[in-house]
Design a protein around this motif. Sequence first.
Motif, PDB file in Angstrom:
ATOM      1  N   SER A   9      -8.708   3.156   4.468  1.00 29.09           N
ATOM      2  CA  SER A   9      -7.650   3.523   3.511  1.00 29.09           C
ATOM      3  C   SER A   9      -7.705   4.983   3.113  1.00 29.09           C
ATOM      4  O   SER A   9      -6.741   5.522   2.566  1.00 29.09           O
ATOM      5  CB  SER A   9      -7.755   2.659   2.251  1.00 29.09           C
ATOM      6  OG  SER A   9      -8.944   2.959   1.546  1.00 29.09           O
ATOM      7  N   THR A  69      -2.807  -0.298  -3.499  1.00 24.93           N
ATOM      8  CA  THR A  69      -1.731  -1.047  -4.128  1.00 24.93           C
ATOM      9  C   THR A  69      -1.598  -0.553  -5.565  1.00 24.93           C
ATOM     10  O   THR A  69      -2.532   0.060  -6.106  1.00 24.93           O
ATOM     11  CB  THR A  69      -2.038  -2.547  -4.133  1.00 24.93           C
ATOM     12  OG1 THR A  69      -3.164  -2.782  -4.998  1.00 24.93           O
ATOM     13  CG2 THR A  69      -2.341  -3.070  -2.724  1.00 24.93           C
ATOM     14  N   ASP A  75       0.835  -1.202   0.000  1.00 21.71           N
ATOM     15  CA  ASP A  75       0.000   0.000   0.000  1.00 21.71           C
ATOM     16  C   ASP A  75       0.866   1.247   0.000  1.00 21.71           C
ATOM     17  O   ASP A  75       1.784   1.372   0.811  1.00 21.71           O
ATOM     18  CB  ASP A  75      -0.899   0.018   1.239  1.00 21.71           C
ATOM     19  CG  ASP A  75      -2.142  -0.849   1.058  1.00 21.71           C
ATOM     20  OD1 ASP A  75      -2.471  -1.151  -0.090  1.00 21.71           O
ATOM     21  OD2 ASP A  75      -2.760  -1.200   2.073  1.00 21.71           O
TER      22      ASP A  75
END
Length: 802
Positions: A74, A91, A34
């Motif tokens: 996120s 990602t 990430d």
Amino acid sequence: MKPAAAALILCVLLLVVVQLQLGSGQDGDELDIDEVYIVYFGQHSGEKTHYEIEDTHHSYLFSVKDSEEQARASLLYSYKHTINGFAALLTPNQASTLSELEEVVSVFRSYPRKHTMHTTRSWEFVGLDIEELDHDHLMNKPNATSDNHDLLMRARYGNGAIVGLLDNGVWPESKSFSDQQMGPIPNSWKGICQTGQDFESSHCNKKLIGARYYLKGYEQRYGPLNTTIDYRSPRDKDGHGTHTASTVGGQRVAEASALGGFALGTASGGAPLVHLAIYKVCWAIPHQGKEEGNTCFEEDMLAAIDDAIADGVNVLSISIGTSKPTSYEHDGIAIGALHAIKNDIVVACSAGNEGPTSGTSSNNAPWIITVGASSVDRAFTAPLTLGNGITLEGQTVTPYKMEKKMYPLVYAAQVSSNTVPKNATTDGQCLPGSLEPEKVKGKIVMCMRGQGTRVGKGYEVKRAGGVGFILGNSLANGAELTVDAHVLPATALDSESAIQILKYIYATENPTAYIAPAKTILNHKPAPFMAAFSSRGPNPITPDILKPDITAPGLNILAAWSEVSSPTKLEDDARRVKYNILSGTSMSCPHVAAAAALLKVIHPTWSSASIRSALITSAGLTNNKGMFLTDASGHKPADPFQFGSGHFRPTKAADPGLVYDASYTDYLLFLCSNGLTNIDPSFKCPELSPSSNNLNYPSIAISKISNNETVIINRTVTNMGDGKSVYLAKVRSPAGFSVNVSPSTLFFEGIGEKKTFTVTVRPRQGGRKVDYNTQYSFGWLTWSDGVHIVRSPIAVSSSSSA
């Protein structure tokens, strides 16, 4: 088998296994790490609430994440005001999936930027005398017909304008941020005063009307902020943000100086009654528990610009840049600035400190005013006397004095430690741990500029027991003398003097020297000249837009400082100051931002492009010796890739005569011509986009004209001067090219009237002179009605010279 051989075989096998795993194509997402990506959609339609916008952004994340919880966790920022986009942990595969969506303009990975590090004299030097404020006059409307010398009075010293600064905070207790004589906070202001560590709502006032901080991107990279190296609040621990803010709009502070007397005078910002809004986006980099520079993240800056637009700022000053050329759709500052321009906010940015190499300018978008750095007419002389009786003029703001006698003099390469590897790039550089105390003690040491920091070199000399320090310029630095508050007696000398000292050292059995105490000298000549560190063109992103646009004082500028930061920023330097002297395009940018704020007050209906044009076309080209601007050598003429249109003259910009205006749509057409067709999804590029050099820009740049090619450029000027006037064109063609203007006479009947003309450029037959660094030659187009001079630089290269 020997243990060493067995260990080597084991290492090789492990590497093979890892490579096989990476190349297998299995579990690709599990191997993806990430990272922070910015997903940009363009402009908000205004139909959704902030909650609806964030829910929409969550839905995009949910489409690539395994769960709604992952999607929400996120998300770092949801840009909700003007900019439509978000910053999130993704990602590479997830980012790629989102980038394929039709409604997504761009997806780009965040990367950190460093400060470009990139005033008692600089404003007087450019023609603004900051005298006692006339409070009664502040209540009157500005008079646009006054003479130029009344610029500050006409602009009410900036009263009513709001300048937002993206930097690393502010030291609110500085006298520069007093709100005495300040007018009321404008009704248009919608911002907040965000509290935090050692920063309360009471720290905001009618001067500092707002303060915010942004560190989600920073903390994603480095983890929770170490509050011993920076404040978790808008407070400035470094000093840089305080310096730039006070340069824009610091109040008049009498008897201000640095380090006990240098640059003594009345410190003031260029717009001393402007309102300031602070957006802290830059933070100390943690390194083994110590502070090591500052960094700023794209996602944090974009959030700040989005808020600044909604808050109601009139001007943005951004002294942040990068040495890595970045396309506009992947550049957070460029994207944010485009939205600011749509809201008629002037955006000034520093060009960077990567000079003298060509093609190094940053912040190259045509909707940004890109500012280079030049000198003022003030010096801090600290003469160096050699044992042979020769005295060389150096400069410093070091307060320490030597006993008046001659001391042994050595070159750093002669006294370096035997444990340090010798090579041509580090010899003589005085890098940390490089000097041998037994060889240095009691001596003056000469070090060369190059690798490492200037103040770090002086600290290394002191660590090794030296009594004095000489900083010699490299050839690239020429006569540019950047002064520092060194930790021991010191002076800096130009490259010619440095060579002379080296010759003396190597030709003398027992060389000696003495460094005299420094003093402040005004009316130093020549000034201005270009700083060697100032980044320069050609524009590495779009060569048909000339960058930088303009230059302003950025060498040895005095302004307010954080009182918890030493003047050198060295950890072991215990000194604390209220005002400090810094150099960089970080210092020149707020000069132009202040001038833009003054123009905003005088001409509230002018577009941001008109204000930029007025500053560019009114800039000066001569120094205080009446000669053409030079580079850092003080001898070689500088060129538009160093200074843009010239040295800014705010008093002239207030009455420019003509301006080259441009709209938000014009910038979108420019982007279309460069293949960026979806920056604003609501705008459809025409089938045939105009050439990018036909953007109505106040300068002209053409790259790679073929030998038989003719380039025709269209420009439109708007009359902002006298109602009825006649302007005549005068051209100085770049060497090797012919330039014709048609029509060469423009007749205006009233203010606001527009006239269009063409500029035709052709290569001349035969050889031509070009700059050996840039392969360009330069010229000028000037319109004049006998009162106003409207000057545009021209830069041209041919395909044969590339």
